[in-house]
Enzyme design. Structure first.
Site, short mmCIF file in Angstrom:
data_model
loop_
_atom_site.label_atom_id
_atom_site.label_comp_id
_atom_site.label_asym_id
_atom_site.label_seq_id
_atom_site.Cartn_x
_atom_site.Cartn_y
_atom_site.Cartn_z
N ASP A 35 0.83 -1.21 0.00
CA ASP A 35 0.00 0.00 0.00
C ASP A 35 0.86 1.26 0.00
O ASP A 35 1.98 1.27 0.52
CB ASP A 35 -0.89 -0.01 1.25
CG ASP A 35 -2.05 0.95 1.14
OD1 ASP A 35 -2.38 1.38 0.01
OD2 ASP A 35 -2.65 1.29 2.18
N ASN A 37 1.59 3.37 -2.83
CA ASN A 37 2.32 3.78 -4.04
C ASN A 37 1.92 5.18 -4.49
O ASN A 37 2.77 6.03 -4.78
CB ASN A 37 2.06 2.79 -5.18
CG ASN A 37 2.71 1.44 -4.95
OD1 ASN A 37 3.68 1.32 -4.21
ND2 ASN A 37 2.15 0.42 -5.57
N HIS A 52 3.30 3.55 -8.69
CA HIS A 52 3.08 2.14 -9.02
C HIS A 52 4.30 1.56 -9.74
O HIS A 52 4.64 0.39 -9.54
CB HIS A 52 1.83 2.01 -9.89
CG HIS A 52 0.57 2.35 -9.17
ND1 HIS A 52 0.21 1.79 -7.96
CD2 HIS A 52 -0.43 3.23 -9.49
CE1 HIS A 52 -0.95 2.28 -7.56
NE2 HIS A 52 -1.36 3.16 -8.47
N SER A 80 -7.02 -5.49 -6.07
CA SER A 80 -8.20 -6.08 -5.45
C SER A 80 -9.41 -5.95 -6.36
O SER A 80 -9.42 -5.18 -7.32
CB SER A 80 -8.49 -5.39 -4.11
OG SER A 80 -9.06 -4.11 -4.32
N LEU A 146 11.03 -20.59 -3.66
CA LEU A 146 10.01 -19.67 -3.19
C LEU A 146 8.86 -19.56 -4.19
O LEU A 146 9.08 -19.42 -5.39
CB LEU A 146 10.63 -18.28 -2.98
CG LEU A 146 9.66 -17.13 -2.71
CD1 LEU A 146 9.09 -17.23 -1.30
CD2 LEU A 146 10.34 -15.78 -2.91
N ARG A 203 1.66 -4.92 6.19
CA ARG A 203 0.99 -3.88 5.43
C ARG A 203 1.77 -2.58 5.55
O ARG A 203 2.14 -2.16 6.65
CB ARG A 203 -0.45 -3.64 5.90
CG ARG A 203 -1.10 -2.52 5.08
CD ARG A 203 -2.59 -2.44 5.22
NE ARG A 203 -3.12 -1.47 4.25
CZ ARG A 203 -4.38 -1.43 3.83
NH1 ARG A 203 -5.25 -2.31 4.29
NH2 ARG A 203 -4.77 -0.52 2.96
#
Length: 255
Positions: A35, A37, A52, A80, A146, A203
């Site tokens: 969160d 950007n 972004h 989202s 990963l 976050r």
């Protein structure tokens, strides 16, 4: 506390912090809400899309940081189901980022044995976005290191409702009985199956909420928040979050 001594790929920044970590207590799955950007860019007099772009470049840094300490799954909340409400220019830019990110970074991701996955709905995403992601998934599907999982066009309430609908349909068709339904079975109807639930949620940007992200899966995850916006969240900040995780006692409702 046993210090971490293994390395995966090139050494990221924050080597001193890595050596302070307990290699026996590394979270298997770390989820990140990337969160801030746009706010990061606006503070610098730049357009939101510049934020972004900077955030995109930060994805690889944190991926390598997680890889270096043996995190098994890193889920990045990239877009989202609610983000479609944003201005069309911004959404269009976000949809084009996979076309820039994967061709530029795929060789290093493959060299570090990283496997790409996506959690979310394909419907609504442009064909060029899906192609860039699917190409990366195909190129890394045999990698065993990963898992870099992008939550794209993802929303947890929709995920659970769709899962319930599928579960009800299977009950009606006699494939399962109502008595068989438990937490483990329901988890198999979610988009994240077969990934483990996150051990740690990070976050950025100072917001103290989880914004419709993995509501079921985060039930017992440790939560860690920082005021830093995503483009300024660096490797040493990631390791600070891991340090805090290791200081906590996870009781799962027990003593």
């Amino acid at each position: 506390m046993k210090p971490f001594k293994r390395w995966f790929g090139s050494k990221p920044e924050g080597e001193e912090l890595i050596q302070q970590l307990d290699s026996d207590n590394i979270p298997n799955h770390v989820a990140v809400i990337m969160d801030g950007n746009g706010r990061w860019a606006q503070k610098r007099g730049l357009p939101r899309v510049a934020g972004h772009h900077s955030g995109m470049k930060n994805v690889k840094k944190i991926t390598m940081a997680a890889n270096a300490i043996g995190v098994r799954v890193l889920t990045m909340y990239a877009f989202s189901t609610e983000n479609w409400k944003r201005p069309k220019e911004e959404v269009d830019y976000l949809m084009k980022l996979p076309m820039e990110f994967f061709p530029k970074e795929i060789d290093e991701l493959i060299a570090n044995n990283v496997q790409i996955r996506m959690t979310g709905w394909h419907e609504g995403l442009p064909d060029y976005t899906l192609k860039a992601i699917q190409d990366a998934i195909d190129q890394t599907k045999n990698n065993t290191g990963l898992i870099l999982n992008f939550a794209l066009n993802y929303g947890s309430r929709k995920e659970m409702l769709r899962g319930i609908q599928r579960l009800v349909a299977d009950v009606k068709q006699g494939e399962i009985s109502g008595e068989e339904i438990d937490e483990s079975l329901f988890s198999r109807y979610l988009l994240t199956d077969p990934l483990p639930d996150p051990d740690l949620l990070i976050r950025t940007s100072g917001e103290l909420r989880i914004s419709n992200f993995m509501l079921w899966q985060l039930a017992y995850s440790e939560l860690w928040f920082t005021e830093l916006c995503w483009p300024e969240f660096k490797e040493h900040n990631f390791y600070e979050a891991i340090q805090e995780y290791q200081r906590r006692a996870r009781r799962y409702g027990g003593l």
